[in-house]
Motif scaffolding. Structure first.
Motif, short mmCIF file in Angstrom:
data_model
loop_
_atom_site.label_atom_id
_atom_site.label_comp_id
_atom_site.label_asym_id
_atom_site.label_seq_id
_atom_site.Cartn_x
_atom_site.Cartn_y
_atom_site.Cartn_z
N THR A 61 29.52 74.27 -48.13
CA THR A 61 30.48 74.70 -47.11
C THR A 61 30.39 76.21 -46.91
OG1 THR A 61 32.29 74.84 -48.74
CG2 THR A 61 32.00 72.74 -47.61
N ASP A 62 31.50 76.89 -47.03
CA ASP A 62 31.53 78.33 -46.76
C ASP A 62 31.62 79.18 -48.03
OD1 ASP A 62 34.08 77.82 -47.63
OD2 ASP A 62 35.08 78.53 -45.81
N GLY A 63 31.37 78.57 -49.17
CA GLY A 63 31.44 79.31 -50.43
C GLY A 63 32.80 79.23 -51.11
N SER A 64 33.77 78.58 -50.46
CA SER A 64 35.10 78.48 -51.05
C SER A 64 35.38 77.06 -51.52
CB SER A 64 36.17 78.90 -50.04
OG SER A 64 36.28 77.94 -49.01
N LEU A 65 36.41 76.92 -52.33
CA LEU A 65 36.84 75.61 -52.80
C LEU A 65 38.07 75.23 -51.99
CD1 LEU A 65 36.05 73.52 -54.95
CD2 LEU A 65 37.74 74.54 -56.45
N HIS A 71 34.22 71.62 -41.63
CA HIS A 71 32.85 71.64 -41.13
C HIS A 71 32.10 70.40 -41.61
CE1 HIS A 71 33.48 75.70 -39.70
NE2 HIS A 71 34.00 75.99 -40.87
N PRO A 72 32.48 69.23 -41.04
CA PRO A 72 31.82 68.01 -41.46
C PRO A 72 30.36 67.99 -40.99
CG PRO A 72 33.45 67.57 -39.73
CD PRO A 72 33.50 69.04 -40.03
N PRO A 73 29.55 67.22 -41.60
CA PRO A 73 29.89 66.24 -42.63
C PRO A 73 29.82 66.78 -44.06
CG PRO A 73 27.65 65.87 -41.95
CD PRO A 73 28.17 67.01 -41.11
N LEU A 74 29.20 67.95 -44.26
CA LEU A 74 28.97 68.40 -45.63
C LEU A 74 30.25 68.76 -46.38
CD1 LEU A 74 25.65 70.41 -45.18
CD2 LEU A 74 25.98 68.06 -45.96
N CYS A 75 31.29 69.13 -45.67
CA CYS A 75 32.56 69.42 -46.35
C CYS A 75 33.18 68.15 -46.93
CB CYS A 75 33.55 70.10 -45.41
SG CYS A 75 34.15 69.05 -44.06
N LEU A 79 35.26 67.40 -51.43
CA LEU A 79 36.72 67.49 -51.22
C LEU A 79 37.20 66.95 -49.88
CD1 LEU A 79 37.52 70.96 -52.82
CD2 LEU A 79 37.67 68.68 -53.84
N GLY A 80 36.31 66.48 -49.03
CA GLY A 80 36.72 65.92 -47.76
C GLY A 80 37.09 64.46 -47.88
N GLY A 81 37.95 64.00 -47.00
CA GLY A 81 38.37 62.61 -47.00
C GLY A 81 39.87 62.49 -47.20
N GLU A 82 40.29 61.29 -47.50
CA GLU A 82 41.73 61.02 -47.68
C GLU A 82 42.12 61.31 -49.13
OE1 GLU A 82 44.92 57.32 -47.31
OE2 GLU A 82 42.84 57.01 -46.69
N ILE A 83 43.03 62.23 -49.30
CA ILE A 83 43.51 62.59 -50.64
C ILE A 83 44.44 61.48 -51.13
CG2 ILE A 83 44.85 64.24 -51.99
CD1 ILE A 83 43.96 66.36 -49.84
N LEU A 84 44.03 60.85 -52.22
CA LEU A 84 44.83 59.76 -52.78
C LEU A 84 45.63 60.18 -54.00
CD1 LEU A 84 42.28 56.79 -52.55
CD2 LEU A 84 44.05 57.47 -50.92
#
Length: 179
Positions: A61-65, A71-75, A79-84
């Motif tokens: 991504t951009d170097g951050s957590l 910036h899909p799809p690599l994000c 950490l991307g997606g539905e937070i469960l």
């Protein structure tokens, strides 16, 4: 946040079943009904990441957590997606949940998985290195160096077969990290 992480490729039924589990017991369910079973019976749908996931997200991504990196799809790889579980939204911002501080669990849809599987092989080592070099050492929690980059790159490369199989079979992918 540099603890062990695993990806699990779930069937539609397994993903839907997981989402019906009450949030308060999702961590236990994760260990008892996903982790234990997949490591024993479904290794082909299991991809360990060890501690590489933190740097992996940053270098894709951009170097951050940042969970909200848009910036899909690599994000979506980590950490991307539905937070469960593990994070809660407060004023449209994700914050760590003290009650859920033991684990982070995020679900990716089959569409996200397909996009990831198509994009990841195109991401060059050089591009990843450029993003890795942008990581702010003050908030990384690990020493940035060639060895750490190579470690992260190798785990990313090992995951390519996993992503391809999950996409081909239209599976959901569950990211889980112990915290």
């Amino acid at each position: 946040m540099r603890d062990l992480a695993v990806l699990f490729a779930l069937s539609k039924e397994e993903a839907e079943s997981f989402k019906t589990v009450p949030r308060a017991v999702r961590s236990d369910y994760m260990h008892d009904n996903i982790e234990d079973i997949f490591f024993d019976e479904h290794l082909e749908y299991t991809q360990e990441l060890e501690t590489s996931w933190d740097a992996m997200h940053r270098m894709l991504t951009d170097g951050s957590l940042n969970v909200q990196n848009q910036h899909p799809p690599l994000c979506n790889v980590i950490l991307g997606g539905e937070i469960l579980y593990g994070l809660k939204m407060e004023d449209h911002n994700p914050i760590y949940s003290e009650e859920e501080s033991d684990q982070l669990i995020i679900l990716k849809t089959p569409e996200q998985v397909r996009e990831i599987a198509e994009a990841l092989p195109k991401r060059t080592k050089e591009a990843c290195r450029m993003c890795y070099d942008r990581i702010d050492s003050r908030n990384y929690g690990n020493e940035k160096n060639d060895e750490d980059f190579e470690y992260t790159w190798q785990w990313l490369q090992r995951s390519l077969v996993f992503w391809t199989r999950a996409a081909k079979e239209k599976r959901y992918v569950l990211f889980a990290a112990d915290q």
